[in-house]
Design a protein around this motif. Structure first.
Motif, PDB file in Angstrom:
ATOM      1  N   LYS A  62       3.329 -14.636   8.902  1.00 35.22           N
ATOM      2  CA  LYS A  62       1.913 -14.804   8.384  1.00 35.22           C
ATOM      3  C   LYS A  62       1.345 -13.656   7.282  1.00 35.22           C
ATOM      4  CE  LYS A  62       0.578 -17.653  12.402  1.00 35.22           C
ATOM      5  NZ  LYS A  62      -0.115 -17.892  13.578  1.00 35.22           N
ATOM      6  N   ARG A  63       1.867 -12.685   7.871  1.00 34.94           N
ATOM      7  CA  ARG A  63       1.520 -11.309   7.031  1.00 34.94           C
ATOM      8  C   ARG A  63       2.555 -10.378   6.958  1.00 34.94           C
ATOM      9  NH1 ARG A  63      -4.244  -9.044   7.503  1.00 34.94           N
ATOM     10  NH2 ARG A  63      -4.578 -10.228   5.645  1.00 34.94           N
ATOM     11  N   ASN A  64       2.865  -9.870   5.787  1.00 33.62           N
ATOM     12  CA  ASN A  64       3.745  -8.904   5.485  1.00 33.62           C
ATOM     13  C   ASN A  64       3.035  -7.744   4.907  1.00 33.62           C
ATOM     14  OD1 ASN A  64       6.914  -9.982   5.702  1.00 33.62           O
ATOM     15  ND2 ASN A  64       5.244 -11.461   4.984  1.00 33.62           N
ATOM     16  N   ILE A  65       3.170  -6.510   5.525  1.00 37.36           N
ATOM     17  CA  ILE A  65       2.281  -5.131   4.848  1.00 37.36           C
ATOM     18  C   ILE A  65       3.730  -4.168   4.571  1.00 37.36           C
ATOM     19  CG2 ILE A  65       0.759  -3.516   5.388  1.00 37.36           C
ATOM     20  CD1 ILE A  65      -0.306  -5.326   7.586  1.00 37.36           C
ATOM     21  N   VAL A  66       3.572  -3.770   3.352  1.00 35.98           N
ATOM     22  CA  VAL A  66       4.517  -2.995   2.751  1.00 35.98           C
ATOM     23  C   VAL A  66       4.062  -1.810   2.301  1.00 35.98           C
ATOM     24  CG1 VAL A  66       6.748  -2.892   0.901  1.00 35.98           C
ATOM     25  CG2 VAL A  66       5.871  -5.098   1.901  1.00 35.98           C
ATOM     26  N   ASN A  67       4.650  -0.604   3.016  1.00 38.31           N
ATOM     27  CA  ASN A  67       4.130   0.623   2.346  1.00 38.31           C
ATOM     28  C   ASN A  67       5.462   1.090   1.517  1.00 38.31           C
ATOM     29  OD1 ASN A  67       3.906   3.430   2.013  1.00 38.31           O
ATOM     30  ND2 ASN A  67       2.931   3.814   4.159  1.00 38.31           N
ATOM     31  N   VAL A  68       5.093   1.367   0.248  1.00 42.52           N
ATOM     32  CA  VAL A  68       5.946   1.393  -0.890  1.00 42.52           C
ATOM     33  C   VAL A  68       6.644   2.807  -0.897  1.00 42.52           C
ATOM     34  CG1 VAL A  68       4.980  -0.155  -2.239  1.00 42.52           C
ATOM     35  CG2 VAL A  68       4.444   2.166  -2.645  1.00 42.52           C
ATOM     36  N   GLY A  69       5.827   4.144   0.034  1.00 44.46           N
ATOM     37  CA  GLY A  69       6.539   5.114   0.021  1.00 44.46           C
ATOM     38  C   GLY A  69       5.889   5.913  -1.031  1.00 44.46           C
ATOM     39  N   ALA A  70       6.409   7.117  -1.502  1.00 46.80           N
ATOM     40  CA  ALA A  70       5.729   8.089  -2.449  1.00 46.80           C
ATOM     41  C   ALA A  70       6.672   8.470  -3.651  1.00 46.80           C
ATOM     42  CB  ALA A  70       5.378   9.493  -1.843  1.00 46.80           C
ATOM     43  N   VAL A  71       6.281   8.581  -4.777  1.00 47.65           N
ATOM     44  CA  VAL A  71       6.809   8.881  -5.753  1.00 47.65           C
ATOM     45  C   VAL A  71       7.235  10.512  -5.649  1.00 47.65           C
ATOM     46  CG1 VAL A  71       6.783   9.716  -8.265  1.00 47.65           C
ATOM     47  CG2 VAL A  71       6.259   7.320  -7.277  1.00 47.65           C
ATOM     48  N   VAL A  72       5.916  11.266  -5.474  1.00 49.73           N
ATOM     49  CA  VAL A  72       6.327  12.709  -5.038  1.00 49.73           C
ATOM     50  C   VAL A  72       7.233  12.915  -4.171  1.00 49.73           C
ATOM     51  CG1 VAL A  72       4.315  12.916  -3.663  1.00 49.73           C
ATOM     52  CG2 VAL A  72       4.999  14.926  -4.890  1.00 49.73           C
ATOM     53  N   GLY A  73       8.003  13.935  -4.287  1.00 46.04           N
ATOM     54  CA  GLY A  73       9.147  14.450  -3.263  1.00 46.04           C
ATOM     55  C   GLY A  73      10.124  13.481  -3.145  1.00 46.04           C
ATOM     56  N   HIS A 107       0.899  -1.162   0.033  1.00 49.10           N
ATOM     57  CA  HIS A 107      -0.084   0.006  -0.081  1.00 49.10           C
ATOM     58  C   HIS A 107       0.991   1.252  -0.048  1.00 49.10           C
ATOM     59  CE1 HIS A 107       0.449   1.395   4.231  1.00 49.10           C
ATOM     60  NE2 HIS A 107       0.896  -0.060   4.435  1.00 49.10           N
ATOM     61  N   GLY A 108       0.239   2.433   0.037  1.00 51.10           N
ATOM     62  CA  GLY A 108       1.057   3.753  -0.137  1.00 51.10           C
ATOM     63  C   GLY A 108       0.189   4.374   0.991  1.00 51.10           C
ATOM     64  N   HIS A 109      -0.384   5.834   0.519  1.00 50.56           N
ATOM     65  CA  HIS A 109      -1.039   6.722   1.091  1.00 50.56           C
ATOM     66  C   HIS A 109      -0.251   7.480   2.336  1.00 50.56           C
ATOM     67  CE1 HIS A 109      -4.527   8.810   2.493  1.00 50.56           C
ATOM     68  NE2 HIS A 109      -4.673   8.115   3.646  1.00 50.56           N
ATOM     69  N   THR A 110       0.543   7.029   3.149  1.00 51.21           N
ATOM     70  CA  THR A 110       1.002   7.883   3.857  1.00 51.21           C
ATOM     71  C   THR A 110       2.287   8.481   3.703  1.00 51.21           C
ATOM     72  OG1 THR A 110       2.395   5.955   4.937  1.00 51.21           O
ATOM     73  CG2 THR A 110       0.206   6.035   5.865  1.00 51.21           C
ATOM     74  N   HIS A 111       2.867   8.179   2.440  1.00 57.89           N
ATOM     75  CA  HIS A 111       4.128   8.704   2.061  1.00 57.89           C
ATOM     76  C   HIS A 111       5.426   8.271   2.800  1.00 57.89           C
ATOM     77  CE1 HIS A 111       2.245  12.138  -0.677  1.00 57.89           C
ATOM     78  NE2 HIS A 111       1.328  11.261  -0.670  1.00 57.89           N
ATOM     79  N   GLY A 162       8.140   1.744   4.377  1.00 59.27           N
ATOM     80  CA  GLY A 162       8.275   0.846   5.570  1.00 59.27           C
ATOM     81  C   GLY A 162       7.512  -0.527   5.485  1.00 59.27           C
ATOM     82  N   TYR A 163       7.830  -1.539   6.440  1.00 60.75           N
ATOM     83  CA  TYR A 163       7.183  -2.842   6.470  1.00 60.75           C
ATOM     84  C   TYR A 163       7.010  -3.481   7.910  1.00 60.75           C
ATOM     85  CZ  TYR A 163      10.873  -6.056   6.656  1.00 60.75           C
ATOM     86  OH  TYR A 163      11.837  -6.588   6.812  1.00 60.75           O
ATOM     87  N   THR A 164       5.877  -4.074   7.839  1.00 62.75           N
ATOM     88  CA  THR A 164       5.660  -4.719   9.174  1.00 62.75           C
ATOM     89  C   THR A 164       5.386  -6.522   8.852  1.00 62.75           C
ATOM     90  OG1 THR A 164       3.359  -4.705   8.951  1.00 62.75           O
ATOM     91  CG2 THR A 164       4.389  -3.126  10.187  1.00 62.75           C
ATOM     92  N   ILE A 188      14.365  -1.100   7.658  1.00 64.61           N
ATOM     93  CA  ILE A 188      14.677  -1.168   6.338  1.00 64.61           C
ATOM     94  C   ILE A 188      16.258  -0.842   6.309  1.00 64.61           C
ATOM     95  CG2 ILE A 188      14.426  -0.137   3.948  1.00 64.61           C
ATOM     96  CD1 ILE A 188      11.743   0.472   5.024  1.00 64.61           C
ATOM     97  N   SER A 189      17.437  -1.736   5.586  1.00 68.83           N
ATOM     98  CA  SER A 189      18.589  -1.014   5.622  1.00 68.83           C
ATOM     99  C   SER A 189      19.163  -1.366   4.256  1.00 68.83           C
ATOM    100  CB  SER A 189      19.353  -2.425   6.534  1.00 68.83           C
ATOM    101  OG  SER A 189      19.128  -3.878   6.057  1.00 68.83           O
TER     102      SER A 189
END
Length: 199
Positions: free
Chosen positions: A166-177, A138-142, A145-147, A155-156
């Protein structure tokens, strides 16, 4: 199969060009998928009063040539939702935004924008709506990160990160900025957090 996942572009043509150029070098054969907020809506959420504008172009930042870069499938984000709320007349760009899906698949993973939940309700929302998906992008927060199993993970660098548990949730970050994107290898179940450089 490799997937290049990018989101939160917000009409930033220069940042999008940089990220797409970086993808073409780092993962030229990857399938590109967007995570929503392609366009920037110029009417803020607090200014919604039921008004309707005659054209989508009156409520978005729309740089010349931007549409031609959107050659990849994408889910919709909260910006697209707001644009649709503010307009009602059929036109090609509005029809395109209207037809975007809430979710897409990348191998076994699900792609979603992330505005559907409040930050403290994310796991409950995912458990109720898509309980069978073990990898969620997902994105949205800009904020990249991931859990893993509800634990924030470090993230290194740009090394491969294995998606186990059991579940990985990955925030891809933002293109803008930030010019961030994620490279997902579905067979290996790995991700790499990527960033296109400036200049």
């Amino acid at each position: 199969m490799q997937y290049a996942l990018l989101g939160d572009i917000h009409s930033s043509i220069e940042d999008l060009k940089a990220v797409l150029g970086h993808i073409s070098i780092e993962a030229p054969h990857a399938e590109v998928i967007g995570l929503g907020d392609l366009y920037e809506c110029t009417v803020s959420k607090k200014d919604l009063r039921g008004q309707i504008y005659p054209s989508v172009n009156e409520v978005i930042k729309h740089p010349e040539g931007f549409d031609k870069l959107l050659t990849f499938p994408s889910v919709y984000g909260n910006q697209e939702e707001r644009i649709l709320l503010l307009t009602e007349h059929a036109e090609p760009l509005r029809d395109y935004l209207h037809d975007l899906s809430e979710t897409l698949s990348a191998g076994e993973a699900v792609i979603i924008h992330g505005h559907q939940w409040n930050s403290d309700e994310r796991n409950a929302w995912l458990n109720a709506q898509i309980p069978d998906k073990t990898i969620v992008f997902h994105g949205h927060t800009h904020r990249a990160g991931y859990t893993r199993d509800q634990q924030e993970m470090l993230i290194s660098g740009r090394g491969k990160i294995s998606l186990s548990g059991k579940r990985n949730i990955v925030n891809v970050g933002a293109v803008v900025g930030s010019r961030e994107w994620v490279l997902f290898n579905a067979e290996e179940r790995t991700v790499r957090f990527m960033r296109a450089q400036r200049g």
